[in-house]
Design a protein around this motif. Structure first.
Motif, PDB file in Angstrom:
ATOM      1  N   ARG A  79     -47.924 -38.874  31.952  1.00  0.00           N
ATOM      2  CA  ARG A  79     -48.310 -39.675  33.122  1.00  0.00           C
ATOM      3  C   ARG A  79     -48.121 -38.928  34.438  1.00  0.00           C
ATOM      4  O   ARG A  79     -48.927 -39.104  35.364  1.00  0.00           O
ATOM      5  CB  ARG A  79     -47.548 -40.995  33.107  1.00  0.00           C
ATOM      6  N   VAL A  80     -47.090 -38.118  34.534  1.00  0.00           N
ATOM      7  CA  VAL A  80     -46.920 -37.313  35.748  1.00  0.00           C
ATOM      8  C   VAL A  80     -48.052 -36.293  35.838  1.00  0.00           C
ATOM      9  O   VAL A  80     -48.614 -36.061  36.914  1.00  0.00           O
ATOM     10  CB  VAL A  80     -45.531 -36.632  35.784  1.00  0.00           C
ATOM     11  N   THR A  81     -48.414 -35.699  34.709  1.00  0.00           N
ATOM     12  CA  THR A  81     -49.545 -34.763  34.692  1.00  0.00           C
ATOM     13  C   THR A  81     -50.815 -35.470  35.149  1.00  0.00           C
ATOM     14  O   THR A  81     -51.568 -34.945  35.983  1.00  0.00           O
ATOM     15  CB  THR A  81     -49.739 -34.163  33.288  1.00  0.00           C
ATOM     16  N   GLU A  82     -51.066 -36.677  34.626  1.00  0.00           N
ATOM     17  CA  GLU A  82     -52.260 -37.429  35.030  1.00  0.00           C
ATOM     18  C   GLU A  82     -52.257 -37.719  36.527  1.00  0.00           C
ATOM     19  O   GLU A  82     -53.300 -37.615  37.183  1.00  0.00           O
ATOM     20  CB  GLU A  82     -52.366 -38.741  34.241  1.00  0.00           C
ATOM     21  N   ALA A  83     -51.088 -38.072  37.059  1.00  0.00           N
ATOM     22  CA  ALA A  83     -51.006 -38.344  38.500  1.00  0.00           C
ATOM     23  C   ALA A  83     -51.360 -37.098  39.301  1.00  0.00           C
ATOM     24  O   ALA A  83     -52.099 -37.171  40.290  1.00  0.00           O
ATOM     25  CB  ALA A  83     -49.611 -38.837  38.864  1.00  0.00           C
ATOM     26  N   MET A  84     -50.830 -35.958  38.892  1.00  0.00           N
ATOM     27  CA  MET A  84     -51.122 -34.717  39.615  1.00  0.00           C
ATOM     28  C   MET A  84     -52.598 -34.343  39.501  1.00  0.00           C
ATOM     29  O   MET A  84     -53.227 -33.957  40.483  1.00  0.00           O
ATOM     30  CB  MET A  84     -50.248 -33.575  39.078  1.00  0.00           C
ATOM     31  N   VAL A  85     -53.159 -34.476  38.315  1.00  0.00           N
ATOM     32  CA  VAL A  85     -54.570 -34.139  38.113  1.00  0.00           C
ATOM     33  C   VAL A  85     -55.468 -35.053  38.935  1.00  0.00           C
ATOM     34  O   VAL A  85     -56.499 -34.620  39.462  1.00  0.00           O
ATOM     35  CB  VAL A  85     -54.925 -34.175  36.604  1.00  0.00           C
ATOM     36  N   SER A  86     -55.068 -36.305  39.121  1.00  0.00           N
ATOM     37  CA  SER A  86     -55.877 -37.215  39.928  1.00  0.00           C
ATOM     38  C   SER A  86     -55.933 -36.773  41.384  1.00  0.00           C
ATOM     39  O   SER A  86     -56.871 -37.096  42.100  1.00  0.00           O
ATOM     40  CB  SER A  86     -55.340 -38.647  39.828  1.00  0.00           C
ATOM     41  N   VAL A  87     -54.941 -36.009  41.814  1.00  0.00           N
ATOM     42  CA  VAL A  87     -54.905 -35.497  43.189  1.00  0.00           C
ATOM     43  C   VAL A  87     -55.531 -34.113  43.273  1.00  0.00           C
ATOM     44  O   VAL A  87     -56.341 -33.838  44.150  1.00  0.00           O
ATOM     45  CB  VAL A  87     -53.441 -35.450  43.716  1.00  0.00           C
ATOM     46  N   GLU A  88     -55.147 -33.233  42.353  1.00  0.00           N
ATOM     47  CA  GLU A  88     -55.529 -31.823  42.458  1.00  0.00           C
ATOM     48  C   GLU A  88     -56.830 -31.469  41.759  1.00  0.00           C
ATOM     49  O   GLU A  88     -57.402 -30.406  42.009  1.00  0.00           O
ATOM     50  CB  GLU A  88     -54.400 -30.948  41.929  1.00  0.00           C
ATOM     51  N   GLU A 141     -59.236 -31.904  37.848  1.00  0.00           N
ATOM     52  CA  GLU A 141     -59.140 -31.640  36.411  1.00  0.00           C
ATOM     53  C   GLU A 141     -58.929 -30.162  36.090  1.00  0.00           C
ATOM     54  O   GLU A 141     -58.253 -29.826  35.119  1.00  0.00           O
ATOM     55  CB  GLU A 141     -60.394 -32.170  35.708  1.00  0.00           C
ATOM     56  N   ASN A 142     -59.483 -29.273  36.885  1.00  0.00           N
ATOM     57  CA  ASN A 142     -59.347 -27.841  36.603  1.00  0.00           C
ATOM     58  C   ASN A 142     -57.906 -27.357  36.643  1.00  0.00           C
ATOM     59  O   ASN A 142     -57.600 -26.292  36.117  1.00  0.00           O
ATOM     60  CB  ASN A 142     -60.189 -27.016  37.579  1.00  0.00           C
ATOM     61  N   MET A 143     -57.011 -28.134  37.242  1.00  0.00           N
ATOM     62  CA  MET A 143     -55.608 -27.727  37.353  1.00  0.00           C
ATOM     63  C   MET A 143     -54.738 -28.265  36.212  1.00  0.00           C
ATOM     64  O   MET A 143     -53.565 -27.933  36.126  1.00  0.00           O
ATOM     65  CB  MET A 143     -55.038 -28.183  38.698  1.00  0.00           C
ATOM     66  N   ARG A 144     -55.307 -29.077  35.318  1.00  0.00           N
ATOM     67  CA  ARG A 144     -54.520 -29.667  34.229  1.00  0.00           C
ATOM     68  C   ARG A 144     -53.764 -28.600  33.429  1.00  0.00           C
ATOM     69  O   ARG A 144     -52.580 -28.736  33.147  1.00  0.00           O
ATOM     70  CB  ARG A 144     -55.408 -30.481  33.288  1.00  0.00           C
TER      71      ARG A 144
END
Length: 78
Positions: free
Chosen positions: A24-33, A35-38
């Motif tokens: 979920r923390v990864t999803e939160a970050m990807v929603s900001v940064e 998908e290419n940063m996943r």
């Protein structure tokens, strides 16, 4: 490369819950940064020993946190 550190008191979260935190923390970050940063988004869960963390001048224990989560009050320290 985003690096997120999550600190928790040891013994509170199960391995499955820690996996959910990472996801979920990864999803939160990807929603900001984006998908290419996943693939380069790092999440680390650090466990702090029971009693080595304090809030408002009171130490937190694993038992107290579990009691709080369960909605039962922890007895006052003696």
């Amino acid at each position: 490369m985003p690096f997120v550190s999550v600190k928790v008191v040891e013994g509170v979260f199960s391995p499955e819950q820690k996996q959910q935190i990472v996801e979920r923390v990864t999803e939160a970050m990807v929603s900001v940064e984006g998908e290419n940063m996943r693939g380069v988004t790092m999440v680390v869960i650090e466990q702090v020993a029971s009693g080595d963390w304090g809030i408002g001048g009171q130490t937190l224990t694993t038992e107290a946190i579990k009691a709080l989560a369960a909605g039962t009050p922890e007895p006052a320290p003696v």
